[in-house]
Design a protein around this motif. Structure first.
Motif, mmCIF file in Angstrom:
data_model
loop_
_atom_site.group_PDB
_atom_site.id
_atom_site.type_symbol
_atom_site.label_atom_id
_atom_site.label_comp_id
_atom_site.label_asym_id
_atom_site.label_seq_id
_atom_site.Cartn_x
_atom_site.Cartn_y
_atom_site.Cartn_z
ATOM 1 N N GLU A 43 -49.631 57.529 -35.580
ATOM 2 C CA GLU A 43 -49.084 56.791 -34.441
ATOM 3 C C GLU A 43 -50.045 56.848 -33.253
ATOM 4 O O GLU A 43 -50.236 55.858 -32.542
ATOM 5 N N ARG A 44 -50.676 57.985 -33.025
ATOM 6 C CA ARG A 44 -51.642 58.136 -31.939
ATOM 7 C C ARG A 44 -52.833 57.194 -32.145
ATOM 8 O O ARG A 44 -53.294 56.535 -31.212
ATOM 9 N N ARG A 45 -53.334 57.122 -33.386
ATOM 10 C CA ARG A 45 -54.450 56.213 -33.681
ATOM 11 C C ARG A 45 -54.043 54.759 -33.484
ATOM 12 O O ARG A 45 -54.820 53.963 -32.948
ATOM 13 N N SER A 48 -53.821 54.041 -29.745
ATOM 14 C CA SER A 48 -55.166 54.010 -29.172
ATOM 15 C C SER A 48 -55.868 52.694 -29.479
ATOM 16 O O SER A 48 -56.514 52.108 -28.608
ATOM 17 N N ALA A 49 -55.725 52.230 -30.713
ATOM 18 C CA ALA A 49 -56.335 50.949 -31.088
ATOM 19 C C ALA A 49 -55.706 49.800 -30.304
ATOM 20 O O ALA A 49 -56.420 48.897 -29.829
ATOM 21 N N ALA A 50 -54.385 49.830 -30.133
ATOM 22 C CA ALA A 50 -53.705 48.775 -29.369
ATOM 23 C C ALA A 50 -54.147 48.808 -27.909
ATOM 24 O O ALA A 50 -54.362 47.758 -27.290
ATOM 25 N N ARG A 51 -54.302 50.002 -27.348
ATOM 26 C CA ARG A 51 -54.744 50.137 -25.962
ATOM 27 C C ARG A 51 -56.173 49.624 -25.785
ATOM 28 O O ARG A 51 -56.484 48.954 -24.791
ATOM 29 N N ASP A 52 -57.041 49.894 -26.743
ATOM 30 C CA ASP A 52 -58.419 49.409 -26.675
ATOM 31 C C ASP A 52 -58.463 47.882 -26.730
ATOM 32 O O ASP A 52 -59.224 47.253 -25.999
ATOM 33 N N LYS A 53 -57.643 47.291 -27.614
ATOM 34 C CA LYS A 53 -57.599 45.824 -27.701
ATOM 35 C C LYS A 53 -57.068 45.229 -26.403
ATOM 36 O O LYS A 53 -57.575 44.209 -25.930
ATOM 37 N N GLN A 54 -56.073 45.886 -25.799
ATOM 38 C CA GLN A 54 -55.499 45.398 -24.554
ATOM 39 C C GLN A 54 -56.525 45.484 -23.420
ATOM 40 O O GLN A 54 -56.669 44.552 -22.633
ATOM 41 N N ARG A 55 -57.246 46.583 -23.351
ATOM 42 C CA ARG A 55 -58.264 46.746 -22.315
ATOM 43 C C ARG A 55 -59.355 45.683 -22.458
ATOM 44 O O ARG A 55 -59.812 45.109 -21.472
ATOM 45 N N GLU A 56 -59.749 45.413 -23.701
ATOM 46 C CA GLU A 56 -60.758 44.383 -23.954
ATOM 47 C C GLU A 56 -60.264 43.010 -23.490
ATOM 48 O O GLU A 56 -61.003 42.238 -22.893
ATOM 49 N N ALA A 57 -58.989 42.715 -23.752
ATOM 50 C CA ALA A 57 -58.419 41.433 -23.332
ATOM 51 C C ALA A 57 -58.345 41.340 -21.810
ATOM 52 O O ALA A 57 -58.620 40.277 -21.235
ATOM 53 N N LEU A 58 -57.999 42.425 -21.141
ATOM 54 C CA LEU A 58 -57.924 42.421 -19.680
ATOM 55 C C LEU A 58 -59.288 42.221 -19.041
ATOM 56 O O LEU A 58 -59.401 41.623 -17.972
ATOM 57 N N LEU A 59 -60.318 42.717 -19.704
ATOM 58 C CA LEU A 59 -61.668 42.569 -19.167
ATOM 59 C C LEU A 59 -62.299 41.237 -19.530
ATOM 60 O O LEU A 59 -63.450 40.983 -19.201
ATOM 61 N N GLY A 60 -61.557 40.386 -20.226
ATOM 62 C CA GLY A 60 -62.007 39.030 -20.491
ATOM 63 C C GLY A 60 -62.650 38.823 -21.841
ATOM 64 O O GLY A 60 -63.091 37.718 -22.142
ATOM 65 N N GLY A 61 -62.725 39.825 -22.684
ATOM 66 C CA GLY A 61 -63.407 39.673 -23.953
ATOM 67 C C GLY A 61 -62.488 39.494 -25.145
ATOM 68 O O GLY A 61 -62.918 39.048 -26.190
ATOM 69 N N ASP A 66 -53.505 39.714 -26.992
ATOM 70 C CA ASP A 66 -53.618 41.154 -26.787
ATOM 71 C C ASP A 66 -53.328 41.571 -25.350
ATOM 72 O O ASP A 66 -53.343 42.759 -25.038
ATOM 73 N N LEU A 67 -53.083 40.596 -24.460
ATOM 74 C CA LEU A 67 -52.767 40.917 -23.075
ATOM 75 C C LEU A 67 -51.422 41.626 -22.987
ATOM 76 O O LEU A 67 -50.562 41.444 -23.845
ATOM 77 N N PRO A 68 -51.197 42.404 -21.929
ATOM 78 C CA PRO A 68 -49.870 42.999 -21.741
ATOM 79 C C PRO A 68 -48.821 41.900 -21.568
ATOM 80 O O PRO A 68 -49.150 40.766 -21.187
ATOM 81 N N ALA A 69 -47.566 42.215 -21.795
ATOM 82 C CA ALA A 69 -46.488 41.222 -21.742
ATOM 83 C C ALA A 69 -46.416 40.537 -20.379
ATOM 84 O O ALA A 69 -46.133 39.336 -20.304
#
Length: 182
Positions: A43-45, A48-61, A66-69
């Motif tokens: 569950e931790r992994r 973490s993967a979902a958070r990384d994808k979300q951060r990438e989407a927020l930074l424009g890539g 994958d953006l937050p709701a």
């Protein structure tokens, strides 16, 4: 006696298992109950993967999915672009408030502080009202009432952030027209 030999795993030098046996063993291992520690690690992994994808989407890539709701949807994308395509008074409000705070320590500057404070508040109000009117008109043209729900407040909150600090990153330059389709 044969049953005991079938239960032990095949060692090197023995016959290769059939495909059916290998698939059955793999399926059995997948059904194996995980320990609490293994479940927590998995569950931790995943988080973490979902958070990384979300951060990438927020930074424009990343992908818009994958953006937050709070940032998802075509109406919110239009609201972001409507805010990002222009400079707003509200984005300069924080630096202006710091200047006002520093000037307020000097009693001789009291009139300047009061005037600057009043001008800042009224300019921000007028600019936000203008932003809301323009955004509501665009949203009404392009989306149903259910789709545009929450987009105006989202735009107002985004307009108060300093442009460089906004997440998701601005996808449109200042002065650029809005896209045709969202």
């Amino acid at each position: 006696m044969n049953d005991a030999a079938d239960e032990t795993p095949q060692r090197k030098g023995g016959p290769t298992r059939s495909r059916r046996e290998a698939e059955a063993a793999r399926k059995q291992q997948m059904k194996r109950p995980l320990t609490r520690r293994e479940q927590a690690e998995r569950e931790r992994r995943r988080r973490s993967a979902a958070r990384d994808k979300q951060r990438e989407a927020l930074l424009g890539g990343g992908s818009a999915a994958d953006l937050p709701a709070r940032d998802r949807g075509p109406a919110k994308a239009l609201a972001r672009d409507a805010v990002d395509r222009r400079r707003t008074v509200a984005e300069f409000m924080l630096p202006l408030l710091v200047v006002i705070l520093v000037l307020s320590f000097f009693p001789a500057m009291a009139e300047v502080v009061f005037s600057l404070w009043t001008v800042t508040i009224f300019a921000t109000l007028i600019d936000e009202i203008w932003l809301i009117a323009v955004l509501k008109r665009e949203l009404k043209k392009r989306f149903t009432p259910a789709e545009r729900r929450g987009a105006v407040l989202y735009a107002v909150l985004r307009s108060t952030q300093i442009r460089r600090m906004r997440l998701p990153k601005p996808a449109i330059a200042v002065g650029q027209p809005l896209r045709e389709h969202y």
